[in-house]
Design a protein around this motif. Sequence first.
Motif, mmCIF file in Angstrom:
data_model
loop_
_atom_site.group_PDB
_atom_site.id
_atom_site.type_symbol
_atom_site.label_atom_id
_atom_site.label_comp_id
_atom_site.label_asym_id
_atom_site.label_seq_id
_atom_site.Cartn_x
_atom_site.Cartn_y
_atom_site.Cartn_z
ATOM 1 N N GLU A 149 0.832 -1.213 0.000
ATOM 2 C CA GLU A 149 0.000 0.000 0.000
ATOM 3 C C GLU A 149 0.866 1.263 0.000
ATOM 4 O O GLU A 149 0.586 2.229 -0.720
ATOM 5 C CB GLU A 149 -0.920 -0.016 1.221
ATOM 6 N N LEU A 191 2.450 1.644 -3.510
ATOM 7 C CA LEU A 191 1.495 2.129 -4.506
ATOM 8 C C LEU A 191 1.238 3.624 -4.358
ATOM 9 O O LEU A 191 1.154 4.356 -5.347
ATOM 10 C CB LEU A 191 0.178 1.367 -4.364
ATOM 11 N N GLU A 192 1.117 4.082 -3.128
ATOM 12 C CA GLU A 192 0.817 5.491 -2.877
ATOM 13 C C GLU A 192 2.003 6.391 -3.183
ATOM 14 O O GLU A 192 1.848 7.465 -3.792
ATOM 15 C CB GLU A 192 0.381 5.668 -1.431
ATOM 16 N N ARG A 211 1.894 -3.775 -11.605
ATOM 17 C CA ARG A 211 1.167 -2.777 -10.812
ATOM 18 C C ARG A 211 -0.340 -3.044 -10.828
ATOM 19 O O ARG A 211 -0.992 -3.020 -9.779
ATOM 20 C CB ARG A 211 1.463 -1.365 -11.352
ATOM 21 N N ARG A 212 -0.889 -3.301 -12.006
ATOM 22 C CA ARG A 212 -2.343 -3.481 -12.051
ATOM 23 C C ARG A 212 -2.777 -4.729 -11.296
ATOM 24 O O ARG A 212 -3.900 -4.802 -10.802
ATOM 25 C CB ARG A 212 -2.832 -3.521 -13.507
ATOM 26 N N GLU A 232 -2.879 -3.775 -7.576
ATOM 27 C CA GLU A 232 -4.057 -2.914 -7.388
ATOM 28 C C GLU A 232 -5.325 -3.753 -7.329
ATOM 29 O O GLU A 232 -6.216 -3.499 -6.496
ATOM 30 C CB GLU A 232 -4.141 -1.878 -8.508
ATOM 31 N N GLN A 233 -5.424 -4.763 -8.205
ATOM 32 C CA GLN A 233 -6.586 -5.653 -8.191
ATOM 33 C C GLN A 233 -6.661 -6.449 -6.889
ATOM 34 O O GLN A 233 -7.746 -6.669 -6.345
ATOM 35 C CB GLN A 233 -6.515 -6.626 -9.373
ATOM 36 N N LEU A 262 -5.541 -5.557 -3.873
ATOM 37 C CA LEU A 262 -5.988 -4.688 -2.792
ATOM 38 C C LEU A 262 -7.474 -4.340 -2.933
ATOM 39 O O LEU A 262 -8.210 -4.288 -1.929
ATOM 40 C CB LEU A 262 -5.152 -3.410 -2.763
ATOM 41 N N GLU A 263 -7.918 -4.129 -4.155
ATOM 42 C CA GLU A 263 -9.334 -3.847 -4.378
ATOM 43 C C GLU A 263 -10.182 -5.058 -3.994
ATOM 44 O O GLU A 263 -11.258 -4.915 -3.387
ATOM 45 C CB GLU A 263 -9.558 -3.484 -5.852
#
Length: 525
Positions: free
Chosen positions: A82, A85-86, A190-191, A194-195, A197-198
Amino acid sequence: MSKIAYILLCHKDPDAIIRQAERLTAKGDLMAIHFDARAPREAYETIRAALADNPSVTFARKRIKCGWGEWSLVQATLHAVEAALEDFPRATHFYMLSGDCMAIKSAEYAHDFLDAEDADYIESFDFFDSDWIKTGLKGDRLIYRHIFNERTHKWLFYKAYEVQKRLGLTRRIPEDLQVMIGSQWWCLRRRTVEQVLEFCRARPDVVRFFRTTWIPDETFFQTLVRHLVPGDQIRTRTLTFLMFSDYGMPVTFYNDHYDLLLSQNYLFARKISPEAHELKRRLGALYASENVDFQISDEGRSLFKFLTGRGRIGQRFAPRFWETESSLGRERELMIITCKKWHVAKRLLERIRQKTNLPAVEYLFNEEHTALPDLGGIQSTLEKRTRHRRALMRMLFDYHDTDRLIICLDTGALDLMQDFYSDRSRTRMLEIQCQFSDEYLIGHAHRVGLAGERTPPEVLDRLLPTIRNDVIFESDRIRDAGFTHLYRIRETDNPEQNALPLAEFLSISSETAHEIAQTPYLFHD
């Protein structure tokens, strides 16, 4: 071009962590660090202070106490991801590392490798159908709740497990998930992260399930990535080279492993010994280098298996009951020719056939394609031949309608030799002792998979003495076994000297034995 954000989980040695962060970010990459909350606060502050001016380093917003086999390792990873990513919007890949991992390729090579394919690199094998779990709990890792740490609270861990089993307190695996398993050392796009964490935000039920599974760092990301990403975009492998001993412990690398590590088809290696200062120095310099030509041979695991196995040769499980109760026949005579150079034994065997008409079979326990008659399927595979060795030999005696039969065995087949010598039949053995040049031993290493076409010369140079000693060791074991009727011919002896043991081994005249001993090019490679 790829830009890697390294996700570093660590718990000790702040100086080494600082050096690792500086080394990996010096070439333009990034790092997010989670430092175990069990470690001293002073150590954490030392790391933060040393890296405070490095914009390519960030830290997990929350430190948690980590324990082996616990959800805490996954949670720590999520906190670090996290933060990465930020803070690193330009990061294209997220690479999971531990404090004792080091790069075994240059940054240039790593970026080119990741740019070559748009894919995630994570081991993800079916939890139930694969053999990834060798011993211990399997399905019970998932269907029971594991609240206590198995290493620090062993009694509570197994007591809670036993109570749940006794009361039938099982739970269902989330129905829409196929649980996968694999190494926790992954590299994801990266994607993909992101998936993940979503998904965690949308499916708290799945997170709750994995919180109380045992060793979730081997299943959580592996399962979710396979659930969220098309299979053709996943490479089911890790980019971190690691090996385990027969006892399930990770193998540690030292200063003399430098050439071996560079030749493996991986980007990082784990675990590097804290005392391997020269190895760390060389690998650190390597990461910053450019235009390095890496010769990938990828023989590390086969080499490890070969070298560690030298200390366990000769051990054998108890014979099968059908082996102990069967015999080749009291009146039969089995003659064994043993030689490390198979082509030499085959030449001699063919000459013996010509001069004596004795039935003979080449390396039937070593070569799948050895010519054998149809014996009802027992001859179909090497595994069947070895398992039913005495039954196979009886059938060969019967097939050839003979009481005398010659076979060839490799000098490493001591268990077969001992088994045949323990039979009620008469057994004789002829050992052919050859000379071994470096060129021959290198060829042998290639043939048996200890080396590849691109294995560096430095690795071969260190390997040769071990292979040569192994050949000598096998011959010594035969000598020490105390076999009766054991004869030897030698490459260094002339035909006259070799004729006498040949005559005694085959029970033939000295004239015939001399003709056999004069076989042209017998010892040529």
